[in-house]
Design a protein around this motif. Sequence first.
Motif, short mmCIF file in Angstrom:
data_model
loop_
_atom_site.label_atom_id
_atom_site.label_comp_id
_atom_site.label_asym_id
_atom_site.label_seq_id
_atom_site.Cartn_x
_atom_site.Cartn_y
_atom_site.Cartn_z
N PHE A 42 0.82 -1.21 0.00
CA PHE A 42 0.00 0.00 0.00
C PHE A 42 0.85 1.26 0.00
N LEU A 43 1.95 1.26 -0.74
CA LEU A 43 2.86 2.39 -0.73
C LEU A 43 2.21 3.65 -1.30
N LEU A 44 1.57 3.56 -2.44
CA LEU A 44 0.96 4.74 -3.07
C LEU A 44 -0.15 5.34 -2.21
N PRO A 45 -1.11 4.55 -1.71
CA PRO A 45 -2.12 5.15 -0.82
C PRO A 45 -1.53 5.74 0.45
N PHE A 46 -0.46 5.12 0.97
CA PHE A 46 0.20 5.63 2.17
C PHE A 46 0.83 6.99 1.90
N GLU A 47 1.49 7.14 0.76
CA GLU A 47 2.12 8.41 0.40
C GLU A 47 1.07 9.48 0.10
N ILE A 48 0.00 9.13 -0.58
CA ILE A 48 -1.06 10.09 -0.87
C ILE A 48 -1.69 10.59 0.43
N THR A 49 -1.92 9.67 1.36
CA THR A 49 -2.49 10.06 2.66
C THR A 49 -1.55 10.99 3.41
N SER A 50 -0.25 10.73 3.38
CA SER A 50 0.69 11.59 4.10
C SER A 50 0.74 12.99 3.48
N VAL A 51 0.63 13.08 2.16
CA VAL A 51 0.61 14.40 1.52
C VAL A 51 -0.67 15.15 1.88
N LEU A 52 -1.81 14.46 1.90
CA LEU A 52 -3.07 15.11 2.28
C LEU A 52 -3.04 15.59 3.73
N ILE A 53 -2.45 14.80 4.61
CA ILE A 53 -2.34 15.22 6.02
C ILE A 53 -1.43 16.44 6.13
N LEU A 54 -0.34 16.48 5.37
CA LEU A 54 0.55 17.63 5.39
C LEU A 54 -0.17 18.89 4.90
N ILE A 55 -0.97 18.76 3.85
CA ILE A 55 -1.74 19.90 3.34
C ILE A 55 -2.76 20.37 4.38
N ALA A 56 -3.40 19.42 5.07
CA ALA A 56 -4.37 19.78 6.11
C ALA A 56 -3.69 20.50 7.26
N ILE A 57 -2.50 20.08 7.64
CA ILE A 57 -1.76 20.74 8.73
C ILE A 57 -1.40 22.17 8.32
N MET A 58 -0.93 22.34 7.09
CA MET A 58 -0.59 23.69 6.62
C MET A 58 -1.83 24.58 6.57
N GLY A 59 -2.95 24.03 6.14
CA GLY A 59 -4.19 24.79 6.13
C GLY A 59 -4.65 25.19 7.52
N ALA A 60 -4.49 24.29 8.49
CA ALA A 60 -4.86 24.61 9.87
C ALA A 60 -3.97 25.70 10.43
N VAL A 61 -2.69 25.68 10.09
CA VAL A 61 -1.78 26.73 10.56
C VAL A 61 -2.16 28.07 9.96
N VAL A 62 -2.47 28.09 8.67
CA VAL A 62 -2.85 29.35 8.02
C VAL A 62 -4.15 29.89 8.60
N LEU A 63 -5.13 29.01 8.80
CA LEU A 63 -6.41 29.45 9.34
C LEU A 63 -6.29 29.88 10.81
N GLY A 64 -5.40 29.25 11.54
CA GLY A 64 -5.26 29.56 12.95
C GLY A 64 -4.34 30.73 13.25
N LYS A 65 -3.64 31.22 12.23
CA LYS A 65 -2.71 32.31 12.44
C LYS A 65 -3.49 33.61 12.70
N ARG A 66 -3.12 34.27 13.74
CA ARG A 66 -3.77 35.54 14.06
C ARG A 66 -3.11 36.68 13.29
N GLU A 67 -3.92 37.57 12.87
CA GLU A 67 -3.39 38.74 12.16
C GLU A 67 -3.06 39.81 13.19
N GLY A 68 -1.97 40.45 12.97
CA GLY A 68 -1.69 41.52 13.89
C GLY A 68 -0.29 41.86 14.03
#
Length: 68
Positions: A42-68
């Motif tokens: 399951f190498l390909l699904p494992f790698e795709i899942t890890s990339v999606l999790i990385l994108i979700a983490i980056m999105g959470a950081v951007v959304l959680g960043k306070r402006e100021g």
Amino acid sequence: MALAGTVGWLLVSGSGKFGGVVIASSTFGDTRAIARLLFRDFLLPFEITSVLILIAIMGAVVLGKREG
């Protein structure tokens, strides 16, 4: 509730298979067997899942960043 019951029934039933997919085997919990599945079968699904999790983490950081 129905899903948990179905999974429980499948695990305790003698077959250990569901639609041709083995859900429990004699190597259940074996680290080598899990690594073999993840990095060979399951190498390909494992790698795709890890990339999606990385994108979700980056999105959470951007959304959680306070402006100021």
